[in-house]
Write a protein that holds these residues in place. Structure first.
Motif, short mmCIF file in Angstrom:
data_model
loop_
_atom_site.label_atom_id
_atom_site.label_comp_id
_atom_site.label_asym_id
_atom_site.label_seq_id
_atom_site.Cartn_x
_atom_site.Cartn_y
_atom_site.Cartn_z
N TRP A 49 56.15 5.98 -68.49
CA TRP A 49 56.14 6.39 -67.10
C TRP A 49 57.04 5.50 -66.25
N VAL A 50 57.26 4.27 -66.66
CA VAL A 50 58.16 3.37 -65.95
C VAL A 50 59.60 3.78 -66.21
N ILE A 51 59.93 4.02 -67.46
CA ILE A 51 61.29 4.41 -67.84
C ILE A 51 61.55 5.87 -67.50
N GLY A 52 60.52 6.69 -67.60
CA GLY A 52 60.68 8.12 -67.35
C GLY A 52 61.15 8.86 -68.60
N PHE A 53 60.34 8.80 -69.65
CA PHE A 53 60.69 9.51 -70.89
C PHE A 53 60.82 11.01 -70.60
N PRO A 54 61.81 11.67 -71.19
CA PRO A 54 61.93 13.12 -71.03
C PRO A 54 60.73 13.84 -71.67
N VAL A 100 60.21 -0.92 -82.73
CA VAL A 100 61.68 -0.89 -82.79
C VAL A 100 62.16 0.37 -83.50
N ILE A 101 61.53 0.75 -84.61
CA ILE A 101 62.04 1.90 -85.38
C ILE A 101 61.42 3.23 -84.97
N GLN A 107 61.47 10.63 -83.06
CA GLN A 107 62.38 11.57 -82.41
C GLN A 107 63.51 12.05 -83.33
N ARG A 108 63.62 11.45 -84.50
CA ARG A 108 64.63 11.85 -85.50
C ARG A 108 66.05 11.93 -84.92
N GLY A 109 66.41 10.89 -84.17
CA GLY A 109 67.77 10.83 -83.66
C GLY A 109 67.99 11.50 -82.32
N TYR A 110 66.96 12.07 -81.70
CA TYR A 110 67.13 12.74 -80.42
C TYR A 110 66.56 11.94 -79.26
N ALA A 111 66.32 10.66 -79.44
CA ALA A 111 65.81 9.81 -78.36
C ALA A 111 66.95 9.44 -77.42
N THR A 112 66.61 9.25 -76.16
CA THR A 112 67.63 8.86 -75.18
C THR A 112 67.93 7.38 -75.31
N GLY A 113 69.04 6.96 -74.74
CA GLY A 113 69.45 5.56 -74.81
C GLY A 113 68.46 4.63 -74.13
N THR A 115 65.25 5.10 -73.79
CA THR A 115 64.05 5.03 -74.63
C THR A 115 64.27 4.07 -75.79
N ILE A 116 65.42 4.19 -76.42
CA ILE A 116 65.73 3.33 -77.56
C ILE A 116 65.81 1.87 -77.10
N ALA A 117 66.53 1.63 -76.00
CA ALA A 117 66.67 0.26 -75.50
C ALA A 117 65.32 -0.33 -75.13
N ASN A 118 64.48 0.46 -74.47
CA ASN A 118 63.15 0.00 -74.09
C ASN A 118 62.35 -0.41 -75.31
#
Length: 144
Positions: A49-54, A100-101, A107-113, A115-118
């Motif tokens: 909710w802080v980052i705003g996941f899609p 981390v993983i 998401q199998r490669g469909y995560a946003t940048g 989300t991944i960085a967080n």
């Protein structure tokens, strides 16, 4: 002669070990580590909710909520009763690796940048704090 398991709880070595772990948990480094680990877990829990996941990252958001709450509860256990919870001090490290993983697995490669960085940043912090939570048992030497 085989003794019942309940007899081992009163063994002097067990009592000495618990007293040692309780002494270790009172050090400033252990308190800071436990507090920071609680904060990292709580942040991970609210991060969607802080980052705003899609919307398509709902599974990852639920994962972060569950893992974050688990880490915060573990850290509270370390802070309040390290003599009884030191055996699971490795769990924040494992949960940090999973954090981390998890964007890549769930998401199998469909995560946003973002989300991944967080997840990578919070996961690495959890790994470091988890390793630090395991380390204090060696910081205070036993008196014999």
């Amino acid at each position: 002669m085989v003794r019942p398991v309940s007899d081992i709880t009163g063994h002097p070595d067990i009592a000495e070990m618990r007293a040692h772990y309780d002494q270790v948990s009172e050090t400033p480094a252990a308190r800071i580590t436990d507090g920071a680990l609680v904060l990292a877990g709580l942040y991970l829990a609210i991060s969607p909710w802080v980052i705003g996941f899609p919307l398509y990252e709902t599974n990852l958001a639920v994962n972060n909520l569950i893992i974050g709450i688990a880490v915060a509860i573990l850290a509270c256990g370390f802070a309040s009763a390290y003599g009884r919870t030191h055996g699971v001090a490795w769990l924040p490290v494992v949960l940090g690796v999973w954090t981390v993983i998890s964007p890549f697995v769930i998401q199998r490669g469909y995560a946003t940048g973002g989300t991944i960085a967080n997840n990578v940043v919070v996961g690495v912090i959890m790994i470091c704090l988890g390793l630090s939570a395991m380390r204090p048992t060696f910081a205070v030497s036993r008196k014999r």
